[in-house]
Design a protein around this motif. Structure first.
Motif, PDB file in Angstrom:
ATOM      1  N   ILE A 238       0.835  -1.200   0.000  1.00  0.00           N
ATOM      2  CA  ILE A 238       0.000   0.000   0.000  1.00  0.00           C
ATOM      3  C   ILE A 238       0.868   1.249   0.000  1.00  0.00           C
ATOM      4  O   ILE A 238       1.948   1.274   0.599  1.00  0.00           O
ATOM      5  CB  ILE A 238      -0.966  -0.001   1.216  1.00  0.00           C
ATOM      6  CG1 ILE A 238      -2.005   1.124   1.090  1.00  0.00           C
ATOM      7  CG2 ILE A 238      -0.209   0.110   2.534  1.00  0.00           C
ATOM      8  CD1 ILE A 238      -3.172   0.989   2.052  1.00  0.00           C
ATOM      9  N   PHE A 240       0.646   5.277   0.907  1.00  0.00           N
ATOM     10  CA  PHE A 240      -0.091   6.373   1.536  1.00  0.00           C
ATOM     11  C   PHE A 240       0.458   7.681   0.978  1.00  0.00           C
ATOM     12  O   PHE A 240       1.630   8.017   1.190  1.00  0.00           O
ATOM     13  CB  PHE A 240       0.050   6.334   3.054  1.00  0.00           C
ATOM     14  CG  PHE A 240      -0.759   5.247   3.706  1.00  0.00           C
ATOM     15  CD1 PHE A 240      -2.113   5.406   3.925  1.00  0.00           C
ATOM     16  CD2 PHE A 240      -0.165   4.046   4.071  1.00  0.00           C
ATOM     17  CE1 PHE A 240      -2.869   4.397   4.493  1.00  0.00           C
ATOM     18  CE2 PHE A 240      -0.897   3.033   4.651  1.00  0.00           C
ATOM     19  CZ  PHE A 240      -2.267   3.207   4.866  1.00  0.00           C
ATOM     20  N   GLN A 263      -2.365  -1.236  -3.581  1.00  0.00           N
ATOM     21  CA  GLN A 263      -3.312  -0.283  -3.019  1.00  0.00           C
ATOM     22  C   GLN A 263      -2.683   1.111  -2.964  1.00  0.00           C
ATOM     23  O   GLN A 263      -1.520   1.259  -2.600  1.00  0.00           O
ATOM     24  CB  GLN A 263      -3.725  -0.704  -1.614  1.00  0.00           C
ATOM     25  CG  GLN A 263      -4.390  -2.063  -1.520  1.00  0.00           C
ATOM     26  CD  GLN A 263      -4.726  -2.428  -0.091  1.00  0.00           C
ATOM     27  OE1 GLN A 263      -5.523  -1.771   0.566  1.00  0.00           O
ATOM     28  NE2 GLN A 263      -4.106  -3.495   0.415  1.00  0.00           N
ATOM     29  N   THR A 265      -3.796   5.040  -1.562  1.00  0.00           N
ATOM     30  CA  THR A 265      -4.839   5.754  -0.840  1.00  0.00           C
ATOM     31  C   THR A 265      -4.232   6.897  -0.048  1.00  0.00           C
ATOM     32  O   THR A 265      -3.023   7.129  -0.098  1.00  0.00           O
ATOM     33  CB  THR A 265      -5.589   4.779   0.101  1.00  0.00           C
ATOM     34  OG1 THR A 265      -6.713   5.438   0.686  1.00  0.00           O
ATOM     35  CG2 THR A 265      -4.669   4.284   1.215  1.00  0.00           C
ATOM     36  N   TRP A 270      -8.432   5.606   4.138  1.00  0.00           N
ATOM     37  CA  TRP A 270      -8.197   4.250   4.640  1.00  0.00           C
ATOM     38  C   TRP A 270      -8.823   4.060   6.020  1.00  0.00           C
ATOM     39  O   TRP A 270      -9.505   3.059   6.273  1.00  0.00           O
ATOM     40  CB  TRP A 270      -6.694   3.981   4.684  1.00  0.00           C
ATOM     41  CG  TRP A 270      -6.301   2.672   5.281  1.00  0.00           C
ATOM     42  CD1 TRP A 270      -6.468   1.428   4.725  1.00  0.00           C
ATOM     43  CD2 TRP A 270      -5.674   2.459   6.547  1.00  0.00           C
ATOM     44  NE1 TRP A 270      -5.977   0.464   5.569  1.00  0.00           N
ATOM     45  CE2 TRP A 270      -5.484   1.066   6.696  1.00  0.00           C
ATOM     46  CE3 TRP A 270      -5.251   3.316   7.556  1.00  0.00           C
ATOM     47  CZ2 TRP A 270      -4.901   0.517   7.828  1.00  0.00           C
ATOM     48  CZ3 TRP A 270      -4.651   2.763   8.686  1.00  0.00           C
ATOM     49  CH2 TRP A 270      -4.485   1.387   8.817  1.00  0.00           C
ATOM     50  N   THR A 271      -8.623   4.999   6.904  1.00  0.00           N
ATOM     51  CA  THR A 271      -9.144   4.861   8.267  1.00  0.00           C
ATOM     52  C   THR A 271     -10.659   4.954   8.308  1.00  0.00           C
ATOM     53  O   THR A 271     -11.320   4.179   9.017  1.00  0.00           O
ATOM     54  CB  THR A 271      -8.539   5.924   9.196  1.00  0.00           C
ATOM     55  OG1 THR A 271      -8.654   7.204   8.580  1.00  0.00           O
ATOM     56  CG2 THR A 271      -7.079   5.653   9.485  1.00  0.00           C
ATOM     57  N   GLN A 465      -6.220  -7.602   6.308  1.00  0.00           N
ATOM     58  CA  GLN A 465      -5.917  -6.194   6.564  1.00  0.00           C
ATOM     59  C   GLN A 465      -4.428  -5.967   6.834  1.00  0.00           C
ATOM     60  O   GLN A 465      -4.001  -4.826   6.999  1.00  0.00           O
ATOM     61  CB  GLN A 465      -6.733  -5.680   7.754  1.00  0.00           C
ATOM     62  CG  GLN A 465      -8.234  -5.659   7.508  1.00  0.00           C
ATOM     63  CD  GLN A 465      -9.015  -5.321   8.763  1.00  0.00           C
ATOM     64  OE1 GLN A 465      -8.534  -5.479   9.881  1.00  0.00           O
ATOM     65  NE2 GLN A 465     -10.227  -4.833   8.581  1.00  0.00           N
TER      66      GLN A 465
END
Length: 717
Positions: A238, A240, A263, A265, A270-271, A465
């Protein structure tokens, strides 16, 4: 004009034809093979493999490779040429390697070798350290199977000096579009070292503006997937990013490298998804306006500032204490009397909750303990001789169980988090602000990491996750709490964390030094890299931006530009406020006339000023895009945007309006903002002001170093 002898050029033409003929032949064979849509598993796998190969060959067809390295291993009598490309290609019949994937171990020589006659080594997974000598290093530009450029950056048999930077400067001089590009053909040795670092390591990269740190991180993802293909999955990686528009800007790099399904994001999205939108984020417009408005006399940023306090590891530990207290006292203290004569002792319930189910997260433990109590009632009911008695006592037992469970609080992460803001440990001002928002189920961005942390303690982290690798871009704007949270959800502590403290314009919520993040990881599994060389801007722009930053009052590490000279920075004094729009139209026209500029940023201080300016410019017929907070797409062309939103982007030219003492005072916050705006420019940087220049660059022309060709003053009165 070609940069090599005709003989070398002809040799490369033959090699290119040999390679493209083989690629086209293999592609044709796959295209002529019908797709399989049946149920046979073996045929499905074969069809999938063909599709993957087809995608690779299609990418390789237009530009099969970008480099050549002639390498002679120790003990071998002949050297062999290695052609390096984005995808490996081999001859279908002979299995001769025509193109080597840039991520292969031997390809590391192409990036690490910078000249000389010493032995050059690389690490082979099968044979260990391989040593040899590089005889030739050659860069090639191929577009649509046409050989356009050949540059020998090293030739052992030549008397000519090494010209390592010539090809790099050629690529850096190209214009921008609306997407970040890959740098496979120009990866530098220090960048390659980061890209090829082992997994399960937290790599922290401090990189000056334009050092390529974002691109390096993306290439590292591609390398990890290649090198550890049996251990990690793209779906479990992922990125960020700082905002959605930045995600759009970098969206083309990974597909170009043949990598999909990673991923991408922003932390807030995300949260909120993990919390199933149980809360909503408050409108941050006012907060951003507060921190980035003009001439703001803001309070001193300290550890009691909301973002700093809620983002600290001290706050995480405080939440841990509250969770432990909640866990220790959450069970009712009374026995459960199911009916007269039948009692489930509190001691037994405690044993189930605190001992038998202790390895489960808090709320799952509660659910399992309640289920155990219900089973106990069912077992006891079986001891009654008649159905009617079982029904009668079952109703009584269930009523009493419900009454018992009402004494056992079933908190949500949000309801539990709210209780923390009734404690004296939290600053009064923060309690008032938070409770006001919480009544509307709204939270600030810095509340999201604590909420997920509590959520994980309550419900645990599902295996799907968990991440195999995490990239955090603009990490200087992340809090230690956010990184600690992500560390819990990442296998092996495998991170690429990158940013620039000199661009830390969100100091009210981000970090002040990298120790705040690196200290969260084990020392022997942490690496720190400092990238001081800037590849984005010309020497003139970088020297000017360094001077601006140095006037902010903080110690800095100046960016070191590559030797790429361009136009001087233009400092333009306007006669009055009414001249701004006409001056910008004139500047845009001059830049576009050159034919060398594709993307232009018109930068003002605030969003409100940008909106007014954009309306005036479009009213005069200029086709420009207004960029605002929360925007999800970067369209390129001419953009009007506030200075804080330029971070992470690149433009051929940047025009900074209102570069005066009101908009940019002489303090570290404004110096960082102006530095960010200046370092977005690849080729041209113009600053406009009315009356007086900002003290961050005023009188730079009287500085002997700056006056040595880095800036020029003009008056458009």
């Amino acid at each position: 004009m070609l940069d090599q002898t005709q003989s070398a050029y002809q040799d490369e033409l033959k090699q290119l034809k040999k390679t493209t003929d083989e690629i086209d032949k293999q592609l044709q064979k796959i295209v002529e093979t019908p797709r399989y849509f049946g149920q046979d598993l073996t045929e499905q796998v074969l069809d999938l493999n063909r599709e993957v190969k087809r995608e690779h060959l299609q990418k390789a067809s237009a530009e099969p490779y970008f480099g050549r390295l002639d390498y002679q291993e120790i003990g071998k009598t002949q050297p062999f040429p290695l052609y390096i490309g984005k995808n490996g290609v081999e001859n279908d019949k002979t299995h001769e390697l025509l193109v080597i994937d840039w991520r292969a171990p031997v390809a590391s020589l192409f990036y690490s070798f910078t000249g000389g006659t010493e032995e050059a080594t690389y690490e082979s997974p099968e044979d260990g350290t391989i040593s040899g000598h590089v005889l030739l290093k050659r860069n090639l530009v191929i577009r649509q199977q046409v050989l356009q450029r050949v540059v020998d950056t090293y030739d052992r048999d030549s008397d000519e000096p090494t010209i390592t930077d010539e090809f790099l400067l050629y690529r850096l001089g190209e214009n921008k579009d609306n997407r970040l590009r890959d740098i496979v053909s120009t990866i530098q040795a220090e960048q390659d070292q980061i890209i090829r670092s082992v997994r399960n390591t937290a790599i922290v990269i401090q990189g000056v503006a334009g050092s390529g740190k974002t691109t390096v991180a993306l290439h590292r993802l591609a390398f990890l997937l290649y090198q550890y293909r049996d251990n990690i999955r793209a779906e479990r990686m992922i990125i960020f990013a700082p905002n959605s528009m930045f995600l759009d800007y970098i969206s083309g790099v990974l597909p170009e490298l043949g990598v999909g399904h990673i991923q991408q994001t922003i932390f807030q999205d995300w949260t909120l998804a993990l919390l199933d939108n149980a809360v909503k984020l408050t409108d941050s417009t006012k907060r951003l306006a507060y921190w980035f408005n003009i001439g703001a006399k803001k309070p001193q940023i300290d550890n009691q500032a909301p973002g700093r306090f809620k983002g600290s590891i001290a706050f995480l530990h405080y939440i841990d204490e509250k969770l432990q207290q909640f866990e220790a006292a959450c069970l009712p203290t009374a026995d459960l009397v199911a009916w007269e004569g039948k009692t489930l002792l509190n001691k037994t319930v405690h044993e189930w909750f605190y001992v038998e189910n202790k390895h489960y997260p808090l709320m799952k433990r509660r659910d399992r303990t309640v289920a155990r109590m219900k089973r106990w009632i069912e077992i006891e009911l079986t001891k009654f001789p008649s159905e009617s008695m079982r029904k009668e006592y079952k109703k009584k037992a269930n009523d009493r169980l419900r009454a018992y469970l009402k004494q056992w609080p079933e908190e949500s992460p949000f309801s539990f988090y709210k209780t923390i803001f009734t404690e004296p440990h939290v600053p009064d001002e923060l309690i008032k602000e938070s409770n006001l928002l919480f009544k509307k189920k709204e939270v600030q961005p810095e509340d999201l990491a604590p909420l997920i942390y509590i959520h994980n303690r309550f419900y645990g982290i599902e295996s799907e996750q968990m991440f195999d690798h995490v990239v955090i871009d603009e990490a200087q704007d992340f809090s230690p709490f956010q990184v600690a949270l992500l560390k819990e959800q990442t296998r092996g502590g495998s991170f690429t964390i990158l940013g620039d403290l000199s661009q830390g314009i969100h100091a009210y919520q981000g970090i002040w030094n990298w120790d705040e993040i690196s200290s969260l990881f084990e020392a022997d599994r942490t690496m720190y890299h400092q990238l001081d060389r800037s590849y984005r801007s010309t020497m003139e722009i970088i020297h000017f931006a360094n001077a601006v930053l140095s006037r902010g009052g903080e110690a800095i590490t100046p960016a070191i530009p590559v030797f790429r000279s361009g136009e001087k920075v233009r400092l333009i004094e306007l006669g009055n406020e009414q001249q701004k729009v006409e001056a910008l139209l004139k500047a845009v026209g001059k830049l576009q006339e050159s034919g060398l500029i594709n993307t232009i940023a018109i930068v003002d201080r605030t969003e409100r000023e940008c909106a007014i300016l954009h309306e005036a410019l479009t009213g005069k017929g200029l086709a420009a895009n207004l960029i605002e907070a929360g925007q999800r797409e970067y369209l390129g062309g001419i953009s009007v945007l506030p200075v804080y939103l330029t971070k992470g982007l690149e433009f051929d030219a940047v025009l900074i309006i209102d570069a005066d003492p009101l908009h940019y005072e002489q303090n570290f916050q404004d110096a960082k903002l102006l530095y960010v705006g200046c370092t977005r420019a690849l080729h041209e940087l113009w600053l406009f002001y009315v009356g007086e220049a900002s003290p961050l660059f005023a009188n730079l022309l009287y500085n002997e170093e700056i006056n040595n060709g880095f800036a020029i003053e003009e008056r458009w009165l």
